[in-house]
Design an enzyme around this catalytic site. Structure first.
Site: not given
Ligand code: WQD
Length: 331
Positions: A13, A75, A118, A142, A146, A170-171, A191, A283
């Site tokens: 991605y 990777a 990350s 994970y 990193k 970040f995200n 999300l 979660r």
């Molecule tokens: C975002 C928000 C969930 C899914 C991840 C990795 C982290 C980093 C960034 C790279 C949160 C909420 C999510 C769902 C929901 N990655 N949510 N329902 O956990 O912030 O971070 O990406 O290295 O290591 O863990 O991302 O997209 O899972 O969640 O309510 O079905 O959306 O609780 O608040 P996250 P996410």
């Protein structure tokens, strides 16, 4: 003559968006990807070598043949939940694989590495916005892979003179604005793809993990960064290293936090209909709120995010729509 950048995971991605940005600037690139999770089509017209980062003979020969001076290393496995069930899979691929890659790089005379790190290396941040000097305290296997690779890179600089920039994303979210490449929702648990899948496919409702957090609307806050902005940060990091920059780690975020509800409202604005969702329990392991302090990226890389949540959601929605109906959306 400009030397070549080897992009590992360039069919994934973030990797494929970065490869495309490099090609758009006419930079010589070669991609190494196993295609286990990557998509060969996403590489578009860049040269692709199908193989593993742990294959030192292969990496050394690719680096020599293509005159590689810099490796941009994406990777890796990235599923946090899976890493807590199968830690060794993550240790082998993300850490051991990287050590093989780095040994091959040193053997082939590669001078620089840009590493996909990350924001999860900070665990639950001590304060927000999160700056790079905060304690590294990973809360998943994970995230620790990193953090460990960042430290390994520090030693490879000290011992072998291999300089590196670790980019703490970040995200990551969004898709290319012409809908050519994006994030396949078959593997995504994040999300935005999950919410758009709930809306377009309608077979599963989105579960919102908690709305009783101490935030303005009760849902968790994150820093969503457009994948093309992330790609730009890699180009800036390559330039920094080629200009003699020292080994460092830099946050890559917008500095702006958005709540889950704000994301859902934004998708509704773009799609013209609401995301079917239910509020469920929190979660485990979710920090309440996290977003970047982006100053170091501006100062060290001369980089800052250009896009906000609206562009992220608009591009992601149009990409998923194009996949869903099997035709490209208007660019
Ligand atoms: C975002 C928000 C969930 C899914 C991840 C990795 C982290 C980093 C960034 C790279 C949160 C909420 C999510 C769902 C929901 N990655 N949510 N329902 O956990 O912030 O971070 O990406 O290295 O290591 O863990 O991302 O997209 O899972 O969640 O309510 O079905 O959306 O609780 O608040 P996250 P996410």
């Amino acid at each position: 003559m400009t030397r070549t950048i080897l992009v590992t995971g360039g069919a994934g991605y973030i990797g494929s968006h970065t490869v495309r940005a490099m090609r758009a600037e006419g930079r010589p690139v070669v991609v190494l990807d196993t295609l286990e999770l990557g998509n060969a089509d996403a590489v578009i017209d860049a040269p692709l070598v199908v193989g593993d980062i742990a294959d030192e003979a292969l990496v050394t020969s690719v680096c020599r043949e293509h005159d590689v001076d810099t490796i941009v290393h994406f990777a890796a496995y990235k599923n946090v939940g899976e890493s807590m069930q199968q830690p060794s899979k993550y240790f082998h691929n993300n850490i051991d694989g990287t050590v093989h890659l780095l040994d091959a790089a040193v053997a082939a005379g590669v001078q620089h590495v840009v590493f996909s790190s990350s924001c999860s290396v900070y665990g639950t941040p001590e304060r927000i916005p999160v700056d790079e000097d905060q304690t590294i305290q990973p809360e998943s296997v994970y995230a620790d892979t990193k953090a460990i690779v960042e430290r390994i890179l520090g030693w490879y600089d000290q011992v072998h003179g291999l300089r590196s920039v670790s980019l703490r994303y970040f995200n990551a979210a969004g898709a290319s604005f012409d809908s050519r490449i994006g994030e396949d929702w078959d593997y995504a648990l994040n999300l935005i793809p999950v919410a758009i899948r709930a809306l377009l496919r309608g077979d599963q409702r989105l579960k919102v993990f908690g709305d009783d957090y101490p935030t303005p609307d009760g849902t968790c806050v994150r820093d969503y960064i457009h994948v093309d902005d992330l790609a730009g940060a890699h180009l800036a990091a390559v330039d920094l290293l080629r200009n003699g920059g020292a080994t460092t780690a830099v946050n890559v975020g917008t500095g702006i936090g958005s709540s889950v509800k704000q994301v859902l409202d934004g998708i509704e604005r773009v799609a013209g209909k609401p995301v079917p969702h239910d509020i469920v329990d929190r979660r485990a392991g979710d920090p309440v709120s996290t977003f970047a302090e982006p100053t170091r990226a501006r100062e060290v890389l001369g980089w800052q995010a250009r896009y906000g949540l609206d562009e992220i959601l608009d591009s992601a929605y149009r990409w998923h729509l194009s996949q869903h109906v099997g035709r490209p959306a208007a660019g």
